[in-house]
Scaffold this motif. Sequence first.
Motif, PDB file in Angstrom:
ATOM      1  N   SER A   1       0.836  -1.214   0.000  1.00  0.00           N
ATOM      2  CA  SER A   1       0.000   0.000   0.000  1.00  0.00           C
ATOM      3  C   SER A   1       0.864   1.256   0.000  1.00  0.00           C
ATOM      4  CB  SER A   1      -0.914   0.011   1.230  1.00  0.00           C
ATOM      5  OG  SER A   1      -1.729  -1.118   1.282  1.00  0.00           O
ATOM      6  N   LEU A   2       1.885   1.262   0.833  1.00  0.00           N
ATOM      7  CA  LEU A   2       2.772   2.421   0.921  1.00  0.00           C
ATOM      8  C   LEU A   2       3.489   2.687  -0.394  1.00  0.00           C
ATOM      9  CD1 LEU A   2       4.351   1.816   4.457  1.00  0.00           C
ATOM     10  CD2 LEU A   2       2.726   3.615   3.843  1.00  0.00           C
ATOM     11  N   SER A   3       3.834   1.633  -1.105  1.00  0.00           N
ATOM     12  CA  SER A   3       4.544   1.813  -2.379  1.00  0.00           C
ATOM     13  C   SER A   3       3.650   2.492  -3.403  1.00  0.00           C
ATOM     14  CB  SER A   3       5.042   0.468  -2.907  1.00  0.00           C
ATOM     15  OG  SER A   3       3.973  -0.369  -3.347  1.00  0.00           O
ATOM     16  N   VAL A   4       2.365   2.151  -3.401  1.00  0.00           N
ATOM     17  CA  VAL A   4       1.435   2.779  -4.340  1.00  0.00           C
ATOM     18  C   VAL A   4       1.218   4.249  -3.975  1.00  0.00           C
ATOM     19  CG1 VAL A   4      -0.883   2.714  -5.324  1.00  0.00           C
ATOM     20  CG2 VAL A   4       0.286   0.581  -4.767  1.00  0.00           C
ATOM     21  N   ALA A   5       1.025   4.522  -2.694  1.00  0.00           N
ATOM     22  CA  ALA A   5       0.831   5.902  -2.254  1.00  0.00           C
ATOM     23  C   ALA A   5       2.022   6.770  -2.642  1.00  0.00           C
ATOM     24  CB  ALA A   5       0.610   5.949  -0.744  1.00  0.00           C
ATOM     25  N   ALA A   6       3.227   6.256  -2.432  1.00  0.00           N
ATOM     26  CA  ALA A   6       4.429   7.017  -2.782  1.00  0.00           C
ATOM     27  C   ALA A   6       4.508   7.261  -4.282  1.00  0.00           C
ATOM     28  CB  ALA A   6       5.667   6.279  -2.286  1.00  0.00           C
ATOM     29  N   ALA A   7       4.190   6.244  -5.069  1.00  0.00           N
ATOM     30  CA  ALA A   7       4.244   6.388  -6.523  1.00  0.00           C
ATOM     31  C   ALA A   7       3.226   7.402  -7.030  1.00  0.00           C
ATOM     32  CB  ALA A   7       4.007   5.032  -7.187  1.00  0.00           C
TER      33      ALA A   7
END
Length: 316
Positions: free
Chosen positions: A223-229
């Motif tokens: 989830s965090l990787s998508v938010a950052a992207a």
Amino acid sequence: MKILVVGAGAIGGYYGARLIQAGADVTFLVRPKRAELLAKQGLRLESSLGDFNAPVNAVTRESLRSDYDLILLSCKTYDLQAAIEDITPAVGPSTAILPFLNGLSVYDELDARFGRDRVLGGAAYIATTLNANGEIKQMGAADQIVVGARSPATLDVAKAVYALLASSAGARALSDNIMQALWNKWVMLASGALMNCLMRGTVGDIMATRDGEALMKQAISESLSVAAAEGYALPQTEITSIEKRLLDPQSAWAASMRRDIASNAPRLEGDAIVGDMITRATRHGLNVPLYRAAYCHLQVYAHQHTPGAAAQQPFK
């Protein structure tokens, strides 16, 4: 402030009651059967933060005429398109719309129909249910709302809505970066929901297993990787808060979608909460295998609850 609350269910009824207590002029847009029940017994809310039991104003789609200062949306995401059609007659030249819905795709749909300058941002952290008697019950004492303007055009109305809500019980915040606040909630909700639904248990149930903690951490990481992207990397304070909530071995928390599965609900919010996160991950070339497994699980559930699905031909 003249406010139209779409629905008088678990969320709409709860916050509509709080707005009435704060002095707002509130009308509920409901279906005919709900309108009859409200006319007979009023709106009933049981909460550790204060009960509500009083007559309320209610209209049906057929009798909706005048426009409102604010329209509060609290429907399930799969009912959003129908809700948009229902509220259109109530949208006047200066009407603002505040959704308390899950995920971010709802903002794309609302912006496309009404324009970004009309749509506020809102996130509600609360657990409520609507029982068979039409009464709303809050589970626990948590009640947190974050609202904010998504464009300068709605800054004044965002402040006015916050001022109303701030006079009611619960934690209230006016955010100057509401999109980040919406991502903060979505990361928490989607990570927990995908694990609750995939594992069919509460956070505590999951933490009691050999690999539960590792898998929950993987869900949070994806989830965090998508938010950052997407340009909304979560601050460490938010990450710590999410980990505290979703890695608690004593927690009985489960997302509402897990409760929907347990009650054999015919429809789920899987597309908005889990599926759209995969769509965004794919856009950025990110690998989110746990999300894909959970979404497959939710799609199987949806297929099983689709009329006539058993007669459909299998994939070749």
